[in-house]
Design an enzyme around this catalytic site. Structure first.
Site: not given
Length: 154
Positions: A52, A59, A74-76
């Site tokens: 926050c 959060d 995208v490469e993980s």
């Protein structure tokens, strides 16, 4: 396949420090070897955290990211490190969710992308944030994100 589409990856296969801020995170991508096929890719991050910006308290969110790739995937591991970089980042739920979506959309240029940010309650109010780049593509199976609305204890 004679071309090594993975040769430029720097983070996969070795130790990588968690970036301290989302701007420091390096996303990596590879050529999509199935680019002629329209299909959905789903990433689920059920333990996403940020801070926050007012109180510094953590959060928590359950993120679901769907995308129909174009030329790039995208490469993980780089995605995991990018998402982890929010752990020490102070921003409201809306800003975190949309920042993730826009960065991925700009980096990958997918046919379509959506994100559901299902944030756990703070102050008794859950905040869910949703974004997508356009209409859902036809002919691609994109299941419901499967996250039930927050119902509390009853």
């Amino acid at each position: 396949m004679s071309e090594n589409i993975y040769k430029d990856l720097k983070q996969l296969g070795g130790a990588s420090d968690l970036p301290q801020h989302p701007e420091e995170a390096v996303l990596e991508r590879v050529k999509n070897p199935q680019a002629e096929v329209a299909y959905n890719v789903r990433f689920v991050a059920p333990e996403f955290t940020s801070l926050c910006p007012m109180t510094g308290q953590p959060d928590f969110a359950h993120l679901v990211i769907d995308y129909v790739p174009g030329e790039w995937l995208v490469e993980s591991k780089s995605l995991k490190l990018f998402l982890g970089s929010f752990r020490n980042h102070g921003a409201f739920h809306e800003d975190c969710t949309i920042t993730i979506a826009r960065r991925l959309a700009e980096f990958l240029d997918p046919q379509w992308l959506r994100i559901g940010g299902y944030w756990y309650p703070r102050g008794g109010i859950p905040i869910d944030v949703f974004y997508q780049t356009g209409p859902m593509p036809e002919g691609v199976w994109i299941p419901d994100q499967g996250v039930a609305p927050y119902r509390g204890r009853g």
